[in-house]
Design a protein around this motif. Structure first.
Motif, PDB file in Angstrom:
ATOM      1  N   GLU A  45      -7.790   5.774   4.328  1.00 40.14           N
ATOM      2  CA  GLU A  45      -8.513   6.803   3.582  1.00 40.14           C
ATOM      3  C   GLU A  45      -9.568   7.509   4.439  1.00 40.14           C
ATOM      4  O   GLU A  45      -9.875   8.679   4.207  1.00 40.14           O
ATOM      5  CB  GLU A  45      -9.189   6.191   2.356  1.00 40.14           C
ATOM      6  CG  GLU A  45      -8.233   5.778   1.263  1.00 40.14           C
ATOM      7  CD  GLU A  45      -8.922   4.980   0.162  1.00 40.14           C
ATOM      8  OE1 GLU A  45     -10.169   4.922   0.142  1.00 40.14           O
ATOM      9  OE2 GLU A  45      -8.193   4.395  -0.663  1.00 40.14           O
ATOM     10  N   HIS A  46     -10.121   6.798   5.407  1.00 41.53           N
ATOM     11  CA  HIS A  46     -11.221   7.344   6.196  1.00 41.53           C
ATOM     12  C   HIS A  46     -10.827   7.603   7.647  1.00 41.53           C
ATOM     13  O   HIS A  46     -11.696   7.829   8.495  1.00 41.53           O
ATOM     14  CB  HIS A  46     -12.427   6.403   6.126  1.00 41.53           C
ATOM     15  CG  HIS A  46     -12.945   6.250   4.728  1.00 41.53           C
ATOM     16  ND1 HIS A  46     -13.770   7.175   4.124  1.00 41.53           N
ATOM     17  CD2 HIS A  46     -12.710   5.297   3.798  1.00 41.53           C
ATOM     18  CE1 HIS A  46     -14.034   6.786   2.893  1.00 41.53           C
ATOM     19  NE2 HIS A  46     -13.405   5.654   2.665  1.00 41.53           N
ATOM     20  N   ASP A  47      -9.519   7.585   7.904  1.00 40.38           N
ATOM     21  CA  ASP A  47      -8.977   7.882   9.234  1.00 40.38           C
ATOM     22  C   ASP A  47      -9.642   7.038  10.329  1.00 40.38           C
ATOM     23  O   ASP A  47     -10.103   7.551  11.347  1.00 40.38           O
ATOM     24  CB  ASP A  47      -9.121   9.379   9.544  1.00 40.38           C
ATOM     25  CG  ASP A  47      -8.197   9.809  10.678  1.00 40.38           C
ATOM     26  OD1 ASP A  47      -7.131   9.180  10.843  1.00 40.38           O
ATOM     27  OD2 ASP A  47      -8.559  10.756  11.403  1.00 40.38           O
ATOM     28  N   ILE A  48      -9.697   5.739  10.073  1.00 41.48           N
ATOM     29  CA  ILE A  48     -10.263   4.786  11.031  1.00 41.48           C
ATOM     30  C   ILE A  48      -9.101   4.067  11.709  1.00 41.48           C
ATOM     31  O   ILE A  48      -8.139   3.674  11.046  1.00 41.48           O
ATOM     32  CB  ILE A  48     -11.170   3.765  10.311  1.00 41.48           C
ATOM     33  CG1 ILE A  48     -12.345   4.492   9.636  1.00 41.48           C
ATOM     34  CG2 ILE A  48     -11.661   2.687  11.273  1.00 41.48           C
ATOM     35  CD1 ILE A  48     -13.159   3.613   8.704  1.00 41.48           C
ATOM     36  N   ALA A  49      -9.179   3.906  13.011  1.00 37.23           N
ATOM     37  CA  ALA A  49      -8.113   3.232  13.758  1.00 37.23           C
ATOM     38  C   ALA A  49      -7.915   1.814  13.235  1.00 37.23           C
ATOM     39  O   ALA A  49      -8.882   1.118  12.918  1.00 37.23           O
ATOM     40  CB  ALA A  49      -8.445   3.184  15.241  1.00 37.23           C
ATOM     41  N   MET A  50      -6.649   1.406  13.159  1.00 39.20           N
ATOM     42  CA  MET A  50      -6.346   0.068  12.663  1.00 39.20           C
ATOM     43  C   MET A  50      -6.946  -0.985  13.575  1.00 39.20           C
ATOM     44  O   MET A  50      -7.635  -1.889  13.139  1.00 39.20           O
ATOM     45  CB  MET A  50      -4.828  -0.126  12.536  1.00 39.20           C
ATOM     46  CG  MET A  50      -4.405  -1.447  11.891  1.00 39.20           C
ATOM     47  SD  MET A  50      -4.457  -2.918  12.918  1.00 39.20           S
ATOM     48  CE  MET A  50      -3.167  -2.571  14.087  1.00 39.20           C
ATOM     49  N   GLU A  87      -0.953 -11.450  12.540  1.00 37.60           N
ATOM     50  CA  GLU A  87      -0.352 -11.198  11.223  1.00 37.60           C
ATOM     51  C   GLU A  87      -1.164 -10.171  10.450  1.00 37.60           C
ATOM     52  O   GLU A  87      -0.611  -9.293   9.787  1.00 37.60           O
ATOM     53  CB  GLU A  87      -0.219 -12.499  10.429  1.00 37.60           C
ATOM     54  CG  GLU A  87       0.337 -12.318   9.032  1.00 37.60           C
ATOM     55  CD  GLU A  87       1.743 -11.726   8.967  1.00 37.60           C
ATOM     56  OE1 GLU A  87       2.198 -11.432   7.843  1.00 37.60           O
ATOM     57  OE2 GLU A  87       2.406 -11.547  10.014  1.00 37.60           O
ATOM     58  N   THR A  88      -2.462 -10.247  10.574  1.00 34.90           N
ATOM     59  CA  THR A  88      -3.329  -9.268   9.925  1.00 34.90           C
ATOM     60  C   THR A  88      -3.015  -7.859  10.422  1.00 34.90           C
ATOM     61  O   THR A  88      -2.906  -6.919   9.627  1.00 34.90           O
ATOM     62  CB  THR A  88      -4.807  -9.605  10.206  1.00 34.90           C
ATOM     63  OG1 THR A  88      -5.103 -10.865   9.639  1.00 34.90           O
ATOM     64  CG2 THR A  88      -5.735  -8.556   9.662  1.00 34.90           C
ATOM     65  N   CYS A  89      -2.865  -7.714  11.730  1.00 41.17           N
ATOM     66  CA  CYS A  89      -2.549  -6.402  12.307  1.00 41.17           C
ATOM     67  C   CYS A  89      -1.193  -5.905  11.793  1.00 41.17           C
ATOM     68  O   CYS A  89      -1.050  -4.719  11.464  1.00 41.17           O
ATOM     69  CB  CYS A  89      -2.544  -6.478  13.828  1.00 41.17           C
ATOM     70  SG  CYS A  89      -4.188  -6.685  14.540  1.00 41.17           S
ATOM     71  N   ARG A  90      -0.221  -6.797  11.712  1.00 42.19           N
ATOM     72  CA  ARG A  90       1.101  -6.409  11.203  1.00 42.19           C
ATOM     73  C   ARG A  90       0.989  -5.922   9.761  1.00 42.19           C
ATOM     74  O   ARG A  90       1.506  -4.856   9.408  1.00 42.19           O
ATOM     75  CB  ARG A  90       2.069  -7.591  11.283  1.00 42.19           C
ATOM     76  CG  ARG A  90       3.506  -7.224  10.908  1.00 42.19           C
ATOM     77  CD  ARG A  90       4.370  -8.450  10.673  1.00 42.19           C
ATOM     78  NE  ARG A  90       3.987  -9.168   9.464  1.00 42.19           N
ATOM     79  CZ  ARG A  90       4.307  -8.772   8.222  1.00 42.19           C
ATOM     80  NH1 ARG A  90       4.990  -7.649   8.016  1.00 42.19           N
ATOM     81  NH2 ARG A  90       3.937  -9.481   7.180  1.00 42.19           N
ATOM     82  N   VAL A  91       0.259  -6.667   8.942  1.00 36.09           N
ATOM     83  CA  VAL A  91       0.093  -6.302   7.532  1.00 36.09           C
ATOM     84  C   VAL A  91      -0.669  -4.987   7.413  1.00 36.09           C
ATOM     85  O   VAL A  91      -0.301  -4.114   6.621  1.00 36.09           O
ATOM     86  CB  VAL A  91      -0.614  -7.449   6.766  1.00 36.09           C
ATOM     87  CG1 VAL A  91      -1.076  -7.004   5.395  1.00 36.09           C
ATOM     88  CG2 VAL A  91       0.302  -8.663   6.656  1.00 36.09           C
ATOM     89  N   GLU A  92      -1.717  -4.826   8.203  1.00 33.82           N
ATOM     90  CA  GLU A  92      -2.485  -3.579   8.158  1.00 33.82           C
ATOM     91  C   GLU A  92      -1.637  -2.398   8.605  1.00 33.82           C
ATOM     92  O   GLU A  92      -1.708  -1.317   8.005  1.00 33.82           O
ATOM     93  CB  GLU A  92      -3.748  -3.679   9.018  1.00 33.82           C
ATOM     94  CG  GLU A  92      -4.850  -4.477   8.366  1.00 33.82           C
ATOM     95  CD  GLU A  92      -6.184  -4.334   9.072  1.00 33.82           C
ATOM     96  OE1 GLU A  92      -6.403  -3.321   9.777  1.00 33.82           O
ATOM     97  OE2 GLU A  92      -7.025  -5.231   8.913  1.00 33.82           O
ATOM     98  N   ASP A  93      -0.839  -2.575   9.646  1.00 31.83           N
ATOM     99  CA  ASP A  93       0.052  -1.493  10.106  1.00 31.83           C
ATOM    100  C   ASP A  93       0.979  -1.040   8.989  1.00 31.83           C
ATOM    101  O   ASP A  93       1.152   0.163   8.755  1.00 31.83           O
ATOM    102  CB  ASP A  93       0.899  -1.951  11.297  1.00 31.83           C
ATOM    103  CG  ASP A  93       0.204  -1.782  12.633  1.00 31.83           C
ATOM    104  OD1 ASP A  93      -0.753  -0.988  12.723  1.00 31.83           O
ATOM    105  OD2 ASP A  93       0.632  -2.451  13.597  1.00 31.83           O
ATOM    106  N   VAL A  94       1.576  -1.994   8.298  1.00 31.10           N
ATOM    107  CA  VAL A  94       2.490  -1.671   7.193  1.00 31.10           C
ATOM    108  C   VAL A  94       1.741  -0.938   6.092  1.00 31.10           C
ATOM    109  O   VAL A  94       2.197   0.094   5.578  1.00 31.10           O
ATOM    110  CB  VAL A  94       3.165  -2.951   6.649  1.00 31.10           C
ATOM    111  CG1 VAL A  94       3.889  -2.683   5.330  1.00 31.10           C
ATOM    112  CG2 VAL A  94       4.119  -3.545   7.679  1.00 31.10           C
ATOM    113  N   GLU A  95       0.576  -1.439   5.726  1.00 32.40           N
ATOM    114  CA  GLU A  95      -0.201  -0.840   4.639  1.00 32.40           C
ATOM    115  C   GLU A  95      -0.670   0.565   5.005  1.00 32.40           C
ATOM    116  O   GLU A  95      -0.599   1.484   4.196  1.00 32.40           O
ATOM    117  CB  GLU A  95      -1.393  -1.733   4.301  1.00 32.40           C
ATOM    118  CG  GLU A  95      -2.145  -1.294   3.069  1.00 32.40           C
ATOM    119  CD  GLU A  95      -1.326  -1.348   1.797  1.00 32.40           C
ATOM    120  OE1 GLU A  95      -1.584  -0.514   0.910  1.00 32.40           O
ATOM    121  OE2 GLU A  95      -0.428  -2.203   1.671  1.00 32.40           O
ATOM    122  N   ILE A  96      -1.138   0.752   6.231  1.00 31.12           N
ATOM    123  CA  ILE A  96      -1.605   2.070   6.663  1.00 31.12           C
ATOM    124  C   ILE A  96      -0.426   3.055   6.712  1.00 31.12           C
ATOM    125  O   ILE A  96      -0.552   4.206   6.279  1.00 31.12           O
ATOM    126  CB  ILE A  96      -2.335   1.978   8.019  1.00 31.12           C
ATOM    127  CG1 ILE A  96      -3.688   1.286   7.822  1.00 31.12           C
ATOM    128  CG2 ILE A  96      -2.516   3.346   8.648  1.00 31.12           C
ATOM    129  CD1 ILE A  96      -4.408   0.933   9.105  1.00 31.12           C
TER     130      ILE A  96
END
Length: 102
Positions: A45-50, A87-96
Motif C-alpha cells: 500500500e505504501h510502496d515500500i520495498a519488501m 519463509e517470511t520473504c517468500r510469503v511477503e513476495d506472494v502477498e505483495i
C-alpha cells in the motif's frame, strides 16, 4: 533385560510436555507469518520495498543476543531465524504480488 518398547511414565510425561510446547511453537510461527502478511500488505500500500536488510540484521542480532543471555547457541538461533526469514520473504513476495495485481 529392559523392555525398550514401553518408556517409563516420567518419559511419557516429558514427551507430553514437549508436544504441548511444540503446539505453542507452531502456533507462534503461524501468528508470525500472519503478522508478516499484514506487513506485506502495508508495504504494498505504501510502496515500500519488501526486503529490508537492516531489519533482517536486527532480528538475527536480537536472536543471537537472546541465545547468549539464555544459554542457547547463538549460531543455532541465527540459522533458525535465517530459515524463518526466508519463509517470511517468500510469503511477503506472494502477498505483495497479489496486492499489486489487484
Amino acid at each position: 533385560m529392559t523392555d525398550h518398547t514401553m518408556p517409563p511414565d516420567g518419559l511419557e510425561l516429558l514427551r507430553s510436555e514437549l508436544d504441548d510446547i511444540d503446539v505453542t511453537l507452531l502456533d507462534t510461527l503461524r501468528r508470525r507469518l500472519e503478522c508478516c502478511i499484514r506487513i506485506a500488505r502495508h508495504k504494498a500500500e505504501h510502496d515500500i520495498a519488501m526486503m529490508q536488510p537492516g531489519r533482517v540484521g536486527l532480528v538475527k542480532d536480537r536472536a543471537a543476543q537472546y541465545g547468549r543471555e539464555n544459554g542457547i547457541d547463538p549460531d543455532f538461533l541465527v540459522a533458525l531465524y535465517g530459515v524463518i526469514i526466508a519463509e517470511t520473504c517468500r510469503v511477503e513476495d506472494v502477498e505483495i504480488a497479489d496486492a499489486t495485481a489487484h
